[in-house]
Scaffold this active site. Structure first.
Site, mmCIF file in Angstrom:
data_model
loop_
_atom_site.group_PDB
_atom_site.id
_atom_site.type_symbol
_atom_site.label_atom_id
_atom_site.label_comp_id
_atom_site.label_asym_id
_atom_site.label_seq_id
_atom_site.Cartn_x
_atom_site.Cartn_y
_atom_site.Cartn_z
ATOM 1 N N GLU A 1 0.854 -1.186 0.000
ATOM 2 C CA GLU A 1 0.000 0.000 0.000
ATOM 3 C C GLU A 1 0.891 1.238 0.000
ATOM 4 O OE1 GLU A 1 -3.230 0.106 -0.286
ATOM 5 O OE2 GLU A 1 -3.925 -1.899 0.314
ATOM 6 N N VAL A 2 0.797 2.039 -1.032
ATOM 7 C CA VAL A 2 1.486 3.325 -1.043
ATOM 8 C C VAL A 2 0.446 4.433 -0.960
ATOM 9 C CG1 VAL A 2 3.396 2.383 -2.403
ATOM 10 C CG2 VAL A 2 1.538 3.557 -3.562
#
Length: 303
Positions: free
Chosen positions: A271-272
């Site tokens: 997850e960015v």
């Protein structure tokens, strides 16, 4: 909690009419055939490109897998998936950037299998769901209601026995709170409660096979490229208790998540946060590539 979503009535799950009303509000904002397909075709010199299916919507979208050019049946498979949520751009571009940069890096060590854009309609409309208001990343189970998920599973299943690692590339964005979570609550007739959006990169491991050292190695690799999300005041990320720095766990199999579709011993979801003032689109792509590299480096060290 947020105001009532403009489609449907509070406390009443959507029926076909509401889903059609939602679909009518969706518009094309970018083009899979202009943006993504050429990047895939450009990799044919270094990787095998296979079409594994077609999404049958108003537009028909061919779906592609990238495979190591010299596939060795006796080698473990590294599976990389992107664009399960089509709007999460660095997931798609990160998978393709990894393919471009590392197509031959792991020759003789691992077979690479990359599905860079599982949800092209979601890519074009910048959407979490498919046209039927179904979330592909809650639909990886038998007789899936999502074409995207079923086609990916049908293709990947032929390699099931050899998959040692699966990394699924995602983003957490501000639109999770402004659009997607309110829409989800409305669709299901529930009350919406937004979460704190983490500023930075984090991982979602699988509660059934958390592999803490594996997750830690990926976080260490990504730290060299971009910042890691700090836990909130409740020691949580997106409402889930932190297992270790930058890592939370979900039961991916129970939830029908993409990372739960194989028997691989090592699985994770990246997850960015592309909306952070401390990052750029390229930095997000670089973070995804670093995560894949870190995951494979850890796997290689276990041999």
């Amino acid at each position: 909690m947020t105001d009532q979503y403009p489609i449907g009535q509070a406390g009443k799950p959507w029926q076909a009419a509401e889903k059609q009303q939602w679909f009518a509000t969706q518009t094309k904002k970018r083009d899979y055939f202009e943006d993504i397909e050429p990047l895939i075709n450009a990799l044919k010199a270094d990787l095998r490109v296979e079409q594994y299916g077609v999404l049958n919507y108003d537009t028909q979208y061919p779906l592609y897998a990238l495979k190591s050019a010299n596939w060795h049946a006796d080698l473990p498979v590294v599976l990389v998936t992107g664009g399960v949520h089509g709007y999460e751009t660095s997931g798609v571009l990160g998978a393709l950037a990894f393919a471009k940069q590392h197509a031959q890096t792991f020759e003789g060590q691992f077979n690479l299998l990359i599905l860079p854009c599982i949800s092209p309609w979601g890519y074009e409309t910048i959407n979490r769901w498919n046209p039927e208001a179904v979330d592909p990343n809650r639909s990886f189970y038998a007789n899936s209601p999502a074409q995207e998920s079923q086609l990916a599973m049908d293709y990947v299943n032929q390699y099931q026995a050899s998959i040692a690692l699966h990394i699924d590339l995602h983003e957490t964005t501000d639109t999770d709170n402004s659009e997607f979570r309110p829409a989800l609550a409305a669709r299901d007739g529930k009350v919406n409660h937004n979460w704190n959006i983490p500023d930075g990169f984090y991982l979602v491991g699988h509660t059934q096979k958390p592999q803490a050292a594996f997750q830690k190695a990926i976080i260490h690799a990504v730290q060299q490229v971009t910042h890691i999300a700090q836990a909130d005041e409740h020691n949580a990320l997106i409402g889930v208790p932190v297992e270790q720095f930058g890592v939370i766990n979900y039961d991916a199999t129970h939830l029908g998540l993409c990372m739960g579709m194989t028997n691989a011993p090592y699985v994770t979801t990246t997850e960015v946060y592309p909306d952070s003032p401390n990052t750029t689109p390229q930095n997000c792509i670089d973070g995804q590539v670093a995560a894949i590299e870190g995951a494979i480096a850890y796997l290689a060290a276990q041999k």
